[in-house]
Design a protein around this motif. Sequence first.
Motif, PDB file in Angstrom:
ATOM      1  N   VAL A  49       0.843  -1.190   0.000  1.00  0.00           N
ATOM      2  CA  VAL A  49       0.000   0.000   0.000  1.00  0.00           C
ATOM      3  C   VAL A  49       0.882   1.246   0.000  1.00  0.00           C
ATOM      4  O   VAL A  49       1.992   1.238   0.559  1.00  0.00           O
ATOM      5  CB  VAL A  49      -0.937   0.009   1.231  1.00  0.00           C
ATOM      6  CG1 VAL A  49      -0.158   0.203   2.525  1.00  0.00           C
ATOM      7  CG2 VAL A  49      -2.030   1.071   1.097  1.00  0.00           C
ATOM      8  N   ASN A  50       0.399   2.299  -0.651  1.00  0.00           N
ATOM      9  CA  ASN A  50       1.096   3.583  -0.647  1.00  0.00           C
ATOM     10  C   ASN A  50       0.441   4.531   0.346  1.00  0.00           C
ATOM     11  O   ASN A  50      -0.776   4.471   0.577  1.00  0.00           O
ATOM     12  CB  ASN A  50       1.062   4.211  -2.043  1.00  0.00           C
ATOM     13  CG  ASN A  50       1.860   3.416  -3.050  1.00  0.00           C
ATOM     14  OD1 ASN A  50       2.955   2.926  -2.746  1.00  0.00           O
ATOM     15  ND2 ASN A  50       1.314   3.274  -4.250  1.00  0.00           N
ATOM     16  N   LYS A  51       1.239   5.388   0.927  1.00  0.00           N
ATOM     17  CA  LYS A  51       0.717   6.353   1.880  1.00  0.00           C
ATOM     18  C   LYS A  51      -0.428   7.146   1.248  1.00  0.00           C
ATOM     19  O   LYS A  51      -0.321   7.635   0.124  1.00  0.00           O
ATOM     20  CB  LYS A  51       1.826   7.308   2.324  1.00  0.00           C
ATOM     21  CG  LYS A  51       1.378   8.316   3.370  1.00  0.00           C
ATOM     22  CD  LYS A  51       2.529   9.205   3.823  1.00  0.00           C
ATOM     23  CE  LYS A  51       2.059  10.208   4.874  1.00  0.00           C
ATOM     24  NZ  LYS A  51       3.182  11.065   5.348  1.00  0.00           N
ATOM     25  N   GLY A  52      -1.534   7.252   1.979  1.00  0.00           N
ATOM     26  CA  GLY A  52      -2.697   7.993   1.493  1.00  0.00           C
ATOM     27  C   GLY A  52      -3.721   7.156   0.762  1.00  0.00           C
ATOM     28  O   GLY A  52      -4.841   7.619   0.520  1.00  0.00           O
ATOM     29  N   ASP A  53      -3.381   5.918   0.405  1.00  0.00           N
ATOM     30  CA  ASP A  53      -4.333   5.046  -0.292  1.00  0.00           C
ATOM     31  C   ASP A  53      -5.403   4.536   0.673  1.00  0.00           C
ATOM     32  O   ASP A  53      -5.115   4.221   1.838  1.00  0.00           O
ATOM     33  CB  ASP A  53      -3.627   3.835  -0.899  1.00  0.00           C
ATOM     34  CG  ASP A  53      -2.819   4.186  -2.134  1.00  0.00           C
ATOM     35  OD1 ASP A  53      -2.941   5.337  -2.609  1.00  0.00           O
ATOM     36  OD2 ASP A  53      -2.068   3.315  -2.606  1.00  0.00           O
ATOM     37  N   GLU A  54      -6.635   4.423   0.162  1.00  0.00           N
ATOM     38  CA  GLU A  54      -7.695   3.795   0.948  1.00  0.00           C
ATOM     39  C   GLU A  54      -7.490   2.284   0.964  1.00  0.00           C
ATOM     40  O   GLU A  54      -7.116   1.689  -0.044  1.00  0.00           O
ATOM     41  CB  GLU A  54      -9.068   4.100   0.338  1.00  0.00           C
ATOM     42  CG  GLU A  54      -9.510   5.534   0.461  1.00  0.00           C
ATOM     43  CD  GLU A  54     -10.926   5.735  -0.063  1.00  0.00           C
ATOM     44  OE1 GLU A  54     -11.599   4.716  -0.381  1.00  0.00           O
ATOM     45  OE2 GLU A  54     -11.357   6.895  -0.161  1.00  0.00           O
ATOM     46  N   GLY A  90      -7.448  -6.794   0.933  1.00  0.00           N
ATOM     47  CA  GLY A  90      -8.075  -7.891   1.655  1.00  0.00           C
ATOM     48  C   GLY A  90      -8.876  -7.455   2.871  1.00  0.00           C
ATOM     49  O   GLY A  90      -9.500  -8.277   3.533  1.00  0.00           O
ATOM     50  N   PHE A  91      -8.867  -6.162   3.174  1.00  0.00           N
ATOM     51  CA  PHE A  91      -9.626  -5.663   4.325  1.00  0.00           C
ATOM     52  C   PHE A  91      -9.941  -4.186   4.110  1.00  0.00           C
ATOM     53  O   PHE A  91      -9.364  -3.529   3.234  1.00  0.00           O
ATOM     54  CB  PHE A  91      -8.841  -5.836   5.633  1.00  0.00           C
ATOM     55  CG  PHE A  91      -7.630  -4.938   5.746  1.00  0.00           C
ATOM     56  CD1 PHE A  91      -7.735  -3.677   6.333  1.00  0.00           C
ATOM     57  CD2 PHE A  91      -6.391  -5.342   5.267  1.00  0.00           C
ATOM     58  CE1 PHE A  91      -6.630  -2.843   6.433  1.00  0.00           C
ATOM     59  CE2 PHE A  91      -5.277  -4.515   5.365  1.00  0.00           C
ATOM     60  CZ  PHE A  91      -5.395  -3.259   5.951  1.00  0.00           C
TER      61      PHE A  91
END
Length: 311
Positions: A77-82, A89-90
């Motif tokens: 995941v990248n910073k700021g991604d939902e 997976g969650f």
Amino acid sequence: MKGFKVSTASLFLTALFAAGASYADDMSLWKTYEQSFKEAKYIDLTHAFEPDMAVWPGFGGATFKAATAGATIPDFVNKGDEFTYEKHGFVATAYDLPTDQYGTQLDPPAHWNPLGATISDLPATFSVRPLVVINIAPQAAKDPGYHLQVKDILAWEAKHGRIPAGSVVMVRSDWYKHWAEHERFRTAPFPGVSLDALKFLHLERKILFHGHEALDTDTTPTAEGEAWLMHNNFAQAEGVANLDKVPEAGALISIGFAKPLGGTGGYARYIAIAPSTWKQGQTLRASPGAPLPTQKFPLKRDSLGVMRPTP
């Protein structure tokens, strides 16, 4: 030497039997659960809180939104991604709660009292207590501003016996049925609890705390009832629901609340536990809790950020 051996054996057997008796005593609560709690009826006395609901006019509403990553995790995941079901997976939700006086709540003395106990100071002994429900719904139907009086408490006792010390006294007014009418729910006149009644319950009957369905204890200009409670180191419950579904006497109440350190209010969950013969409530047979039921449709966020089953 032989006498010493006999004495040692006797001590060993005595200790063994004592340990067995102690072990049997330790199982007594499990027996109570099997005999009473397993067959009991459970009634939720709590409103689910959400962004669009009644709140004291001095506070704003909450905001719900998808939680985002606070830092980048390589290949994940990248910073700021939902966070999403599809990519990660969650999911998780971020809550902007403008106050801890929100929804069904438990007010500790620190809400008003600079020397009062905070929500994280409340002892574990708050967890389960006898539940008393005093019904003023008939009076409130005629006068929405009716407040519980000492005579109402005495009338309850004439019918059910003395209020148990250490119990929780909930005041039923059926005001919770106006919960969806946000402006009306929070605006006087609404049912409350008189100062005389509060003093009687705490000083004469030694209750743990009382609860009511409105968001304020009373409609006096100075909120005299709440002021007296907080400055005398008593807690209270507000925004309680479904008291019309609970017996007036004979039930217990389970008291749960969030525990922010030094909190001046508590998002609470109250569950009434009624005898198996009571007509209302869920049973463990019908709702065992594991596994939990699946949603009818996949969960998606609505326009307010609340996760709901959505076709």
